[in-house]
Design a protein around this motif. Structure first.
Motif, PDB file in Angstrom:
ATOM      1  N   GLY A  37      37.684  40.584  32.849  1.00  8.07           N
ATOM      2  CA  GLY A  37      37.776  41.282  34.124  1.00  8.07           C
ATOM      3  C   GLY A  37      37.339  40.403  35.278  1.00  8.07           C
ATOM      4  O   GLY A  37      37.311  39.176  35.167  1.00  8.07           O
ATOM      5  N   GLN A  38      36.969  41.028  36.383  1.00  8.09           N
ATOM      6  CA  GLN A  38      36.547  40.318  37.586  1.00  8.09           C
ATOM      7  C   GLN A  38      35.139  40.733  37.973  1.00  8.09           C
ATOM      8  O   GLN A  38      34.724  41.864  37.743  1.00  8.09           O
ATOM      9  N   GLY A  39      34.406  39.793  38.600  1.00  2.00           N
ATOM     10  CA  GLY A  39      33.088  40.108  39.117  1.00  2.00           C
ATOM     11  C   GLY A  39      31.984  39.352  38.415  1.00  2.00           C
ATOM     12  O   GLY A  39      32.211  38.338  37.754  1.00  2.00           O
ATOM     13  N   GLY A  40      30.766  39.856  38.554  1.00  2.00           N
ATOM     14  CA  GLY A  40      29.607  39.208  37.963  1.00  2.00           C
ATOM     15  C   GLY A  40      28.333  39.610  38.665  1.00  2.00           C
ATOM     16  O   GLY A  40      28.252  40.662  39.297  1.00  2.00           O
ATOM     17  N   THR A  53      19.184  41.723  42.518  1.00  2.00           N
ATOM     18  CA  THR A  53      20.358  41.432  41.693  1.00  2.00           C
ATOM     19  C   THR A  53      21.459  42.437  41.985  1.00  2.00           C
ATOM     20  O   THR A  53      21.216  43.650  41.967  1.00  2.00           O
ATOM     21  N   ILE A  54      22.639  41.946  42.296  1.00  2.00           N
ATOM     22  CA  ILE A  54      23.805  42.798  42.544  1.00  2.00           C
ATOM     23  C   ILE A  54      24.825  42.509  41.456  1.00  2.00           C
ATOM     24  O   ILE A  54      25.294  41.370  41.316  1.00  2.00           O
ATOM     25  N   MET A  55      25.163  43.513  40.670  1.00  2.00           N
ATOM     26  CA  MET A  55      26.198  43.360  39.653  1.00  2.00           C
ATOM     27  C   MET A  55      27.385  44.217  40.039  1.00  2.00           C
ATOM     28  O   MET A  55      27.266  45.434  40.181  1.00  2.00           O
ATOM     29  N   GLN A  56      28.527  43.597  40.226  1.00  3.62           N
ATOM     30  CA  GLN A  56      29.744  44.332  40.532  1.00  3.62           C
ATOM     31  C   GLN A  56      30.877  43.748  39.714  1.00  3.62           C
ATOM     32  O   GLN A  56      31.088  42.527  39.715  1.00  3.62           O
ATOM     33  N   ALA A  57      31.588  44.602  38.996  1.00  4.48           N
ATOM     34  CA  ALA A  57      32.651  44.107  38.119  1.00  4.48           C
ATOM     35  C   ALA A  57      33.677  45.196  37.866  1.00  4.48           C
ATOM     36  O   ALA A  57      33.383  46.392  37.958  1.00  4.48           O
ATOM     37  N   ASN A 119      35.596  50.035  33.181  1.00  2.78           N
ATOM     38  CA  ASN A 119      35.636  50.738  34.464  1.00  2.78           C
ATOM     39  C   ASN A 119      35.077  49.845  35.558  1.00  2.78           C
ATOM     40  O   ASN A 119      34.765  48.676  35.336  1.00  2.78           O
ATOM     41  N   HIS A 120      34.969  50.416  36.756  1.00  2.00           N
ATOM     42  CA  HIS A 120      34.351  49.719  37.877  1.00  2.00           C
ATOM     43  C   HIS A 120      32.845  49.935  37.789  1.00  2.00           C
ATOM     44  O   HIS A 120      32.377  51.072  37.719  1.00  2.00           O
ATOM     45  N   LEU A 121      32.087  48.864  37.784  1.00  2.00           N
ATOM     46  CA  LEU A 121      30.650  48.935  37.629  1.00  2.00           C
ATOM     47  C   LEU A 121      29.974  48.327  38.849  1.00  2.00           C
ATOM     48  O   LEU A 121      30.324  47.229  39.282  1.00  2.00           O
ATOM     49  N   LEU A 122      29.015  49.057  39.425  1.00  2.00           N
ATOM     50  CA  LEU A 122      28.273  48.549  40.573  1.00  2.00           C
ATOM     51  C   LEU A 122      26.812  48.960  40.417  1.00  2.00           C
ATOM     52  O   LEU A 122      26.471  50.137  40.447  1.00  2.00           O
ATOM     53  N   ARG A 123      25.962  47.956  40.237  1.00  5.05           N
ATOM     54  CA  ARG A 123      24.532  48.188  40.061  1.00  5.05           C
ATOM     55  C   ARG A 123      23.749  47.240  40.959  1.00  5.05           C
ATOM     56  O   ARG A 123      24.153  46.096  41.162  1.00  5.05           O
ATOM     57  N   ILE A 124      22.610  47.717  41.445  1.00  3.53           N
ATOM     58  CA  ILE A 124      21.697  46.871  42.211  1.00  3.53           C
ATOM     59  C   ILE A 124      20.300  47.045  41.628  1.00  3.53           C
ATOM     60  O   ILE A 124      19.857  48.170  41.378  1.00  3.53           O
ATOM     61  N   LEU A 319      41.555  50.752  49.575  1.00  3.34           N
ATOM     62  CA  LEU A 319      42.281  50.665  48.308  1.00  3.34           C
ATOM     63  C   LEU A 319      42.354  49.223  47.852  1.00  3.34           C
ATOM     64  O   LEU A 319      42.684  48.328  48.622  1.00  3.34           O
ATOM     65  N   HIS A 320      42.020  49.007  46.569  1.00  3.73           N
ATOM     66  CA  HIS A 320      42.131  47.684  45.918  1.00  3.73           C
ATOM     67  C   HIS A 320      41.272  46.637  46.602  1.00  3.73           C
ATOM     68  O   HIS A 320      41.629  45.462  46.662  1.00  3.73           O
ATOM     69  N   THR A 321      40.095  47.060  47.165  1.00  2.34           N
ATOM     70  CA  THR A 321      39.164  46.061  47.704  1.00  2.34           C
ATOM     71  C   THR A 321      38.651  45.190  46.576  1.00  2.34           C
ATOM     72  O   THR A 321      38.212  45.703  45.551  1.00  2.34           O
ATOM     73  N   PRO A 322      38.736  43.852  46.674  1.00  2.00           N
ATOM     74  CA  PRO A 322      38.321  42.977  45.583  1.00  2.00           C
ATOM     75  C   PRO A 322      36.834  43.061  45.302  1.00  2.00           C
ATOM     76  O   PRO A 322      36.038  43.364  46.190  1.00  2.00           O
ATOM     77  N   ALA A 323      36.456  42.825  44.048  1.00  2.00           N
ATOM     78  CA  ALA A 323      35.068  42.845  43.672  1.00  2.00           C
ATOM     79  C   ALA A 323      34.314  41.709  44.358  1.00  2.00           C
ATOM     80  O   ALA A 323      34.882  40.671  44.660  1.00  2.00           O
ATOM     81  N   ARG A 324      33.019  41.923  44.576  1.00  3.16           N
ATOM     82  CA  ARG A 324      32.175  40.920  45.244  1.00  3.16           C
ATOM     83  C   ARG A 324      32.092  39.661  44.394  1.00  3.16           C
ATOM     84  O   ARG A 324      31.907  39.715  43.189  1.00  3.16           O
ATOM     85  N   ARG A 325      32.206  38.510  45.031  1.00  2.00           N
ATOM     86  CA  ARG A 325      32.124  37.238  44.317  1.00  2.00           C
ATOM     87  C   ARG A 325      30.937  36.432  44.842  1.00  2.00           C
ATOM     88  O   ARG A 325      30.533  36.592  45.928  1.00  2.00           O
TER      89      ARG A 325
END
Length: 325
Positions: A37-40, A53-57, A119-124, A319-325
Protein backbone atom coordinates in the motif's frame (compact mmCIF):
# COMPACT_ATOMS: atom_id res chain seq x y z
CA UNK A 1 -12.10 -14.69 18.62
CA UNK A 2 -12.97 -16.74 15.53
CA UNK A 3 -13.07 -13.51 13.54
CA UNK A 4 -9.55 -12.68 14.68
CA UNK A 5 -8.26 -16.17 13.85
CA UNK A 6 -9.77 -16.09 10.35
CA UNK A 7 -8.33 -12.64 9.76
CA UNK A 8 -4.87 -13.78 10.88
CA UNK A 9 -4.84 -16.52 8.24
CA UNK A 10 -5.33 -13.92 5.48
CA UNK A 11 -2.72 -11.48 6.77
CA UNK A 12 0.63 -10.72 5.24
CA UNK A 13 3.25 -10.63 8.00
CA UNK A 14 5.68 -7.74 7.57
CA UNK A 15 8.61 -6.31 9.49
CA UNK A 16 8.85 -2.53 9.31
CA UNK A 17 12.24 -1.06 8.45
CA UNK A 18 14.20 1.07 10.91
CA UNK A 19 13.42 4.83 10.90
CA UNK A 20 15.54 6.76 8.40
CA UNK A 21 16.66 10.39 8.81
CA UNK A 22 15.11 12.99 6.52
CA UNK A 23 16.32 16.38 5.33
CA UNK A 24 14.51 17.93 8.30
CA UNK A 25 16.52 17.67 11.55
CA UNK A 26 14.96 15.46 14.23
CA UNK A 27 12.45 14.03 11.78
CA UNK A 28 12.56 10.36 10.74
CA UNK A 29 10.54 8.30 8.26
CA UNK A 30 9.43 4.67 7.91
CA UNK A 31 7.89 3.82 4.53
CA UNK A 32 5.36 1.05 4.10
CA UNK A 33 6.46 -1.57 1.52
CA UNK A 34 4.94 -0.40 -1.78
CA UNK A 35 3.51 -3.86 -2.52
CA UNK A 36 1.26 -3.54 0.54
CA UNK A 37 0.00 0.00 0.00
CA UNK A 38 0.94 3.65 0.46
CA UNK A 39 2.07 5.65 3.48
CA UNK A 40 4.13 5.03 6.58
CA UNK A 41 5.35 6.70 9.77
CA UNK A 42 6.67 10.22 10.34
CA UNK A 43 8.53 10.52 13.65
CA UNK A 44 9.47 13.85 15.27
CA UNK A 45 11.76 14.30 18.29
CA UNK A 46 11.49 17.54 20.26
CA UNK A 47 13.88 19.13 22.75
CA UNK A 48 11.10 19.15 25.34
CA UNK A 49 11.30 15.35 25.55
CA UNK A 50 8.15 14.71 23.53
CA UNK A 51 8.09 12.34 20.57
CA UNK A 52 5.35 12.72 17.96
CA UNK A 53 4.56 9.85 15.59
CA UNK A 54 2.10 10.14 12.70
CA UNK A 55 1.11 6.92 10.95
CA UNK A 56 -1.01 7.24 7.83
CA UNK A 57 -1.46 4.48 5.29
CA UNK A 58 -3.81 2.89 2.81
CA UNK A 59 -3.35 -0.86 2.74
CA UNK A 60 -4.04 -3.11 -0.24
CA UNK A 61 -4.41 -6.17 2.00
CA UNK A 62 -4.56 -7.09 5.69
CA UNK A 63 -1.17 -7.09 7.40
CA UNK A 64 0.33 -8.36 10.63
CA UNK A 65 3.17 -6.38 12.22
CA UNK A 66 5.16 -8.14 14.98
CA UNK A 67 7.41 -6.11 17.22
CA UNK A 68 9.31 -5.90 20.50
CA UNK A 69 8.98 -2.94 22.84
CA UNK A 70 12.55 -2.34 24.00
CA UNK A 71 12.12 0.71 26.26
CA UNK A 72 9.33 1.65 28.69
CA UNK A 73 6.68 3.73 26.93
CA UNK A 74 4.26 6.24 28.41
CA UNK A 75 2.10 8.52 26.33
CA UNK A 76 -1.12 9.06 24.42
CA UNK A 77 -2.56 7.52 21.27
CA UNK A 78 -5.20 8.99 18.96
CA UNK A 79 -6.87 6.75 16.37
CA UNK A 80 -8.48 8.98 13.75
CA UNK A 81 -9.28 6.43 11.04
CA UNK A 82 -9.36 2.65 10.72
CA UNK A 83 -9.21 -0.02 13.41
CA UNK A 84 -6.79 -2.75 14.42
CA UNK A 85 -6.23 -5.49 17.00
CA UNK A 86 -3.18 -5.58 19.27
CA UNK A 87 -1.89 -8.74 20.92
CA UNK A 88 0.82 -8.74 23.58
CA UNK A 89 2.50 -11.22 25.88
CA UNK A 90 1.07 -9.50 28.96
CA UNK A 91 -2.62 -8.96 28.21
CA UNK A 92 -5.63 -10.19 26.24
CA UNK A 93 -6.17 -8.77 22.71
CA UNK A 94 -7.24 -5.13 22.48
CA UNK A 95 -9.28 -3.65 19.62
CA UNK A 96 -8.50 -0.02 18.85
CA UNK A 97 -11.14 1.95 16.92
CA UNK A 98 -11.41 5.28 15.15
CA UNK A 99 -12.47 8.11 17.45
CA UNK A 100 -10.63 6.73 20.48
CA UNK A 101 -7.87 8.43 22.42
CA UNK A 102 -5.96 6.51 25.06
CA UNK A 103 -3.53 7.10 27.88
CA UNK A 104 -1.16 4.18 27.52
CA UNK A 105 1.92 2.72 29.15
CA UNK A 106 4.02 -0.32 28.41
CA UNK A 107 7.01 -1.82 30.25
CA UNK A 108 10.14 -2.87 28.31
CA UNK A 109 10.70 -6.27 26.70
CA UNK A 110 7.08 -6.87 25.77
CA UNK A 111 6.31 -8.63 22.47
CA UNK A 112 3.39 -7.23 20.49
CA UNK A 113 1.53 -8.09 17.29
CA UNK A 114 -0.74 -5.70 15.39
CA UNK A 115 -3.38 -7.17 13.09
CA UNK A 116 -4.48 -4.45 10.67
CA UNK A 117 -7.28 -5.03 8.12
CA UNK A 118 -7.13 -3.55 4.65
CA UNK A 119 -8.29 0.05 5.04
CA UNK A 120 -7.27 3.66 5.54
CA UNK A 121 -5.35 3.97 8.79
CA UNK A 122 -4.53 7.23 10.58
CA UNK A 123 -2.97 7.25 14.03
CA UNK A 124 -1.05 9.85 16.04
CA UNK A 125 1.04 9.03 19.09
CA UNK A 126 2.51 11.43 21.63
CA UNK A 127 5.13 9.75 23.82
CA UNK A 128 6.83 11.14 26.93
CA UNK A 129 10.45 10.56 27.89
CA UNK A 130 11.37 9.83 31.50
CA UNK A 131 12.42 13.38 32.40
CA UNK A 132 9.26 15.05 31.10
CA UNK A 133 7.13 12.36 32.73
CA UNK A 134 8.82 13.03 36.08
CA UNK A 135 8.40 16.80 35.72
CA UNK A 136 4.67 16.46 35.06
CA UNK A 137 4.19 13.91 37.85
CA UNK A 138 6.22 15.83 40.46
CA UNK A 139 3.93 17.11 43.20
CA UNK A 140 0.88 15.31 41.79
CA UNK A 141 1.75 11.69 41.12
CA UNK A 142 -1.95 10.86 40.71
CA UNK A 143 -1.72 12.13 37.13
CA UNK A 144 0.40 9.20 36.09
CA UNK A 145 -0.14 6.68 38.88
CA UNK A 146 -1.98 4.17 36.61
CA UNK A 147 0.91 4.22 34.15
CA UNK A 148 3.63 4.04 36.77
CA UNK A 149 1.92 1.18 38.61
CA UNK A 150 1.43 -0.77 35.37
CA UNK A 151 5.14 -0.38 34.55
CA UNK A 152 6.02 -1.80 37.95
CA UNK A 153 3.71 -4.77 37.33
CA UNK A 154 5.19 -5.43 33.87
CA UNK A 155 1.78 -4.92 32.26
CA UNK A 156 0.41 -2.83 29.42
CA UNK A 157 -2.12 -0.28 30.64
CA UNK A 158 -4.65 1.63 28.50
CA UNK A 159 -7.31 4.15 29.61
CA UNK A 160 -9.68 5.00 26.75
CA UNK A 161 -11.77 8.13 26.15
CA UNK A 162 -13.30 9.66 23.00
CA UNK A 163 -11.31 12.15 20.96
CA UNK A 164 -12.82 15.53 21.84
CA UNK A 165 -13.49 18.35 19.36
CA UNK A 166 -10.59 20.35 20.84
CA UNK A 167 -8.28 17.39 20.31
CA UNK A 168 -9.57 16.92 16.76
CA UNK A 169 -8.86 20.54 15.95
CA UNK A 170 -5.27 20.22 17.22
CA UNK A 171 -4.77 16.88 15.45
CA UNK A 172 -6.02 18.47 12.23
CA UNK A 173 -3.48 21.30 12.63
CA UNK A 174 -0.69 18.77 13.20
CA UNK A 175 -1.62 16.91 10.02
CA UNK A 176 -1.72 20.13 8.01
CA UNK A 177 1.30 22.01 9.38
CA UNK A 178 1.52 25.28 7.39
CA UNK A 179 5.29 25.74 7.86
CA UNK A 180 8.54 24.06 6.81
CA UNK A 181 11.98 23.77 8.36
CA UNK A 182 12.60 25.12 11.86
CA UNK A 183 9.34 27.07 11.91
CA UNK A 184 7.46 23.85 11.12
CA UNK A 185 9.33 21.97 13.85
CA UNK A 186 8.47 24.63 16.44
CA UNK A 187 4.85 24.69 15.27
CA UNK A 188 4.51 20.92 15.65
CA UNK A 189 6.13 20.97 19.09
CA UNK A 190 3.70 23.66 20.26
CA UNK A 191 0.75 21.66 18.92
CA UNK A 192 2.08 18.51 20.60
CA UNK A 193 2.12 20.42 23.89
CA UNK A 194 -1.40 21.68 23.21
CA UNK A 195 -2.57 18.13 22.53
CA UNK A 196 -0.97 17.01 25.78
CA UNK A 197 -2.83 19.72 27.71
CA UNK A 198 -6.18 18.64 26.20
CA UNK A 199 -5.54 15.04 27.21
CA UNK A 200 -4.48 15.90 30.76
CA UNK A 201 -7.61 18.04 31.13
CA UNK A 202 -9.70 15.09 29.96
CA UNK A 203 -8.04 12.73 32.43
CA UNK A 204 -8.37 15.19 35.32
CA UNK A 205 -11.28 17.57 34.66
CA UNK A 206 -11.33 18.76 38.28
CA UNK A 207 -7.95 20.44 37.78
CA UNK A 208 -9.46 23.18 35.61
CA UNK A 209 -10.61 26.61 36.80
CA UNK A 210 -13.00 26.62 39.73
CA UNK A 211 -16.06 27.57 37.67
CA UNK A 212 -15.39 24.75 35.20
CA UNK A 213 -15.16 21.94 37.76
CA UNK A 214 -17.30 18.87 37.13
CA UNK A 215 -17.78 16.09 39.65
CA UNK A 216 -16.10 12.84 38.65
CA UNK A 217 -19.41 10.95 38.50
CA UNK A 218 -20.93 13.63 36.24
CA UNK A 219 -17.77 13.69 34.11
CA UNK A 220 -18.08 9.93 33.52
CA UNK A 221 -21.74 10.41 32.54
CA UNK A 222 -20.76 13.10 30.04
CA UNK A 223 -18.11 10.81 28.53
CA UNK A 224 -20.77 8.09 28.19
CA UNK A 225 -23.10 10.54 26.43
CA UNK A 226 -20.33 11.42 23.97
CA UNK A 227 -19.85 7.70 23.25
CA UNK A 228 -23.60 7.30 22.63
CA UNK A 229 -23.52 10.19 20.14
CA UNK A 230 -20.47 8.79 18.34
CA UNK A 231 -22.00 5.33 18.08
CA UNK A 232 -25.38 6.64 16.87
CA UNK A 233 -24.43 9.63 14.73
CA UNK A 234 -26.73 8.58 11.87
CA UNK A 235 -29.79 8.62 14.11
CA UNK A 236 -28.81 10.14 17.48
CA UNK A 237 -31.08 10.27 20.55
CA UNK A 238 -32.45 13.68 21.51
CA UNK A 239 -31.18 15.55 24.57
CA UNK A 240 -33.93 14.27 26.86
CA UNK A 241 -33.24 10.65 25.88
CA UNK A 242 -29.53 11.16 26.51
CA UNK A 243 -30.20 12.75 29.89
CA UNK A 244 -32.43 9.84 30.94
CA UNK A 245 -29.84 7.32 29.75
CA UNK A 246 -27.21 8.67 32.16
CA UNK A 247 -29.44 9.82 35.01
CA UNK A 248 -29.04 13.58 34.68
CA UNK A 249 -31.52 16.36 34.10
CA UNK A 250 -31.45 17.85 30.61
CA UNK A 251 -30.16 21.21 31.82
CA UNK A 252 -27.41 19.66 33.96
CA UNK A 253 -26.31 17.40 31.11
CA UNK A 254 -26.06 20.37 28.75
CA UNK A 255 -24.12 22.41 31.32
CA UNK A 256 -21.70 19.62 32.25
CA UNK A 257 -21.19 18.58 28.63
CA UNK A 258 -20.16 22.10 27.68
CA UNK A 259 -17.77 22.32 30.62
CA UNK A 260 -16.06 19.04 29.66
CA UNK A 261 -15.92 19.46 25.86
CA UNK A 262 -16.16 23.21 25.37
CA UNK A 263 -19.01 22.80 22.88
CA UNK A 264 -22.71 21.97 23.03
CA UNK A 265 -24.12 18.49 22.39
CA UNK A 266 -25.20 19.61 18.91
CA UNK A 267 -21.80 21.07 18.08
CA UNK A 268 -20.02 17.94 19.30
CA UNK A 269 -22.21 15.71 17.14
CA UNK A 270 -21.86 18.00 14.10
CA UNK A 271 -18.07 18.16 14.47
CA UNK A 272 -17.79 14.39 14.80
CA UNK A 273 -20.02 13.82 11.77
CA UNK A 274 -17.99 16.19 9.61
CA UNK A 275 -14.63 14.84 10.81
CA UNK A 276 -15.82 11.29 10.03
CA UNK A 277 -17.07 12.38 6.59
CA UNK A 278 -13.70 13.99 5.90
CA UNK A 279 -11.88 10.77 6.77
CA UNK A 280 -14.23 8.74 4.55
CA UNK A 281 -13.68 11.08 1.60
CA UNK A 282 -9.91 10.97 2.01
CA UNK A 283 -10.01 7.17 2.09
CA UNK A 284 -11.27 7.24 -1.51
CA UNK A 285 -13.80 4.49 -0.73
CA UNK A 286 -16.96 6.63 -0.94
CA UNK A 287 -18.29 9.58 -2.91
CA UNK A 288 -19.71 12.78 -1.41
CA UNK A 289 -23.30 11.51 -1.32
CA UNK A 290 -22.30 8.26 0.40
CA UNK A 291 -20.15 10.10 2.95
CA UNK A 292 -23.01 12.47 3.79
CA UNK A 293 -25.52 9.66 4.25
CA UNK A 294 -23.07 7.59 6.30
CA UNK A 295 -22.76 10.33 8.92
CA UNK A 296 -26.45 11.21 9.00
CA UNK A 297 -26.87 14.08 6.49
CA UNK A 298 -29.86 13.50 4.21
CA UNK A 299 -29.68 16.99 2.70
CA UNK A 300 -26.64 17.15 0.39
CA UNK A 301 -26.54 20.93 0.06
CA UNK A 302 -26.71 21.39 3.83
CA UNK A 303 -23.89 18.85 4.24
CA UNK A 304 -21.72 20.65 1.67
CA UNK A 305 -22.34 24.02 3.35
CA UNK A 306 -21.51 22.71 6.83
CA UNK A 307 -18.43 20.89 5.53
CA UNK A 308 -17.04 23.99 3.82
CA UNK A 309 -17.74 26.13 6.88
CA UNK A 310 -15.67 23.76 9.03
CA UNK A 311 -12.79 22.86 6.70
CA UNK A 312 -12.73 25.75 4.25
CA UNK A 313 -13.10 23.52 1.18
CA UNK A 314 -15.95 21.74 -0.59
CA UNK A 315 -16.21 18.04 0.28
CA UNK A 316 -15.53 16.95 -3.30
CA UNK A 317 -12.02 18.44 -3.19
CA UNK A 318 -10.94 15.87 -0.60
CA UNK A 319 -11.71 12.84 -2.74
CA UNK A 320 -8.61 10.68 -3.31
CA UNK A 321 -6.32 12.95 -1.24
CA UNK A 322 -2.93 11.15 -1.22
CA UNK A 323 -1.59 9.71 2.01
CA UNK A 324 0.97 11.78 3.93
CA UNK A 325 4.56 11.10 2.89
Amino acid sequence: MNRLKNMEKQMQKIQLSAPKPTETPNRFRINLPSALGQGGHDIYFFNSGLKLTIMQARLNQPVQIPGMIQEPLVGFGFCMAGSFDVFSSSKRPVTIKAGESAFLSCPPHIESIENIPSNHLLRIYLMLEGEILSSFAKGDENYFSPALKSLDKKQINRIVHPITPLMRATLHQILHCPYCGKAGHLYLESKAMELLSHKLAQLHPSDGCQHFKVKRADYDRVIHVAEILVNNMENPPDTMELARAVGLSRSKLQRCFFRVYGVSLFEYLRNHRLQTARQLLQSGEVNVTEAALHVGYANQSYFAKAFKAMFGVAPGTLLHTPARR
